[in-house]
Design a protein around this motif. Structure first.
Motif, PDB file in Angstrom:
ATOM      1  N   LEU A  28      12.937 -10.869  -1.043  1.00 17.12           N
ATOM      2  CA  LEU A  28      12.596 -12.096  -1.763  1.00 17.12           C
ATOM      3  C   LEU A  28      11.704 -11.783  -2.963  1.00 17.12           C
ATOM      4  O   LEU A  28      11.950 -12.276  -4.079  1.00 17.12           O
ATOM      5  N   GLY A  31      13.851 -19.360  -2.840  1.00 14.77           N
ATOM      6  CA  GLY A  31      12.912 -19.753  -1.792  1.00 14.77           C
ATOM      7  C   GLY A  31      13.571 -20.555  -0.680  1.00 14.77           C
ATOM      8  O   GLY A  31      13.278 -20.341   0.505  1.00 14.77           O
ATOM      9  N   ILE A  41      12.627 -12.297  -6.930  1.00 13.13           N
ATOM     10  CA  ILE A  41      11.821 -13.122  -7.837  1.00 13.13           C
ATOM     11  C   ILE A  41      11.402 -12.312  -9.067  1.00 13.13           C
ATOM     12  O   ILE A  41      11.495 -12.795 -10.205  1.00 13.13           O
ATOM     13  N   TRP A  87      15.660 -18.124   1.402  1.00 19.11           N
ATOM     14  CA  TRP A  87      14.806 -17.273   2.242  1.00 19.11           C
ATOM     15  C   TRP A  87      14.248 -18.056   3.430  1.00 19.11           C
ATOM     16  O   TRP A  87      14.240 -17.558   4.566  1.00 19.11           O
TER      17      TRP A  87
END
Length: 305
Positions: free
Chosen positions: A295, A83, A299, A86
């Motif tokens: 992203l 995160g 994940i 990103w």
């Protein structure tokens, strides 16, 4: 355009008042809107194709090796690291897109003022070289160009080497031929085919890559029985935040790997040039939407693996 900044005062209601920040911003937007388009004879890129360019630039075989990096971290530190990477790249590339759009607008205005240099300006477009040269100077442009060149050489070399291995194992082609033939084919296709066809082909290939990744995740989940799920959760590695930060004596620093995994900055000038400098909001949305795809895939792969 020049008069917007040469006259320090204007008249409102019969009296002179200074320009406000809002006045300057409005005039800048009007100048960008009224600037000619250097690619007015070419169909602009759509949001869908732009999203595919951004997402496809980040997606790659490195995603399959992501668990090797995230396993020592644990799930939560891995998600936080992804995160952070990103968010930083998204903010950076959004600013990069704004600067690229302004550079493209400046070139369009220069093309109108200089009829002799218009063909050269139209062919040059916008790139990391032109952005760095106009905003940071010639010396910075050289440094940025050399760094960009080495980065692209490393990326292309890895892709070509892997294509040679795959074609050798699947089709029995010699390794050298497996490296050279796809490079020649893709190069000719990219340079000789219409721009719109190349963009649509890239969109299809990116979609196929995402679908293939989804099938891989589904196939991995099917090997897990629900009865084994509590035991698997209890055996998850403990959270380890140290690899997110550089430390002496450690061989793995996770954040640079996350940055490289989600990087797509090399495609931002292309998206800006093809979508048009006047479409800043669409460009920003395209970058954010395209960057969310890798992203989310990262994940999901971290949690599944």
């Amino acid at each position: 355009f020049g008069r917007c900044f040469r006259r320090p005062r204007t008249r409102r209601g019969g009296r002179a008042v200074p320009f406000t920040v809002k006045d300057v911003k409005v005039k800048q937007r009007n100048a960008a809107r009224d600037a000619p388009d250097l690619q007015e004879d070419v169909e602009v890129m759509g949001v869908k194709d732009g999203v595919a360019v951004i997402a496809g630039s980040a997606l790659g075989g490195g995603f399959l090796a992501l668990p090797l990096v995230t396993a020592p971290l644990g799930i939560l530190p891995s998600l936080v690291g992804l995160g952070m990477a990103w968010a930083f790249i998204a903010a950076l590339c959004t600013v990069y897109a704004e600067v690229s759009a302004q550079t493209l607008t400046d070139k369009a205005l220069e093309a109108v003022q200089s009829r002799e240099d218009r063909p050269m300006l139209e062919q040059e477009g916008v790139s990391i070289v032109s952005v760095a040269q106009r905003r940071l100077g010639d010396s910075a442009a050289v440094v940025c160009s050399v760094a960009f060149l080495f980065q692209m050489l490393a990326v292309v070399t890895a892709q070509v080497a892997k294509s040679g291995e795959l074609l050798e194992s699947l089709m029995g082609l010699p390794y050298v031929g497996g490296c050279i033939l796809p490079s020649i084919f893709l190069g000719l296709f990219t340079f000789e085919m219409p721009v719109k066809l190349v963009e649509q082909t890239n969109t299809i290939l990116t979609a196929l890559m995402v679908i293939g990744f989804a099938l891989l995740v589904v196939n991995s989940c099917m090997t897990i029985s629900f009865a084994e799920l509590p035991e698997l959760i209890s055996n998850l590695p403990r959270e380890n935040w140290k690899p997110l930060l550089p430390a002496a004596g450690t061989t793995t620093w996770a954040l640079p790997i996350f940055f490289n995994l989600l990087c797509y900055g090399q495609s931002v000038p292309l998206v800006v040039e093809r979508m048009g400098a006047q479409r800043s909001s669409k460009i920003r949305n395209t970058i954010l939407l395209g960057s969310v795809i890798p992203l989310i895939l990262g994940i999901i792969w971290v949690c599944v693996a």
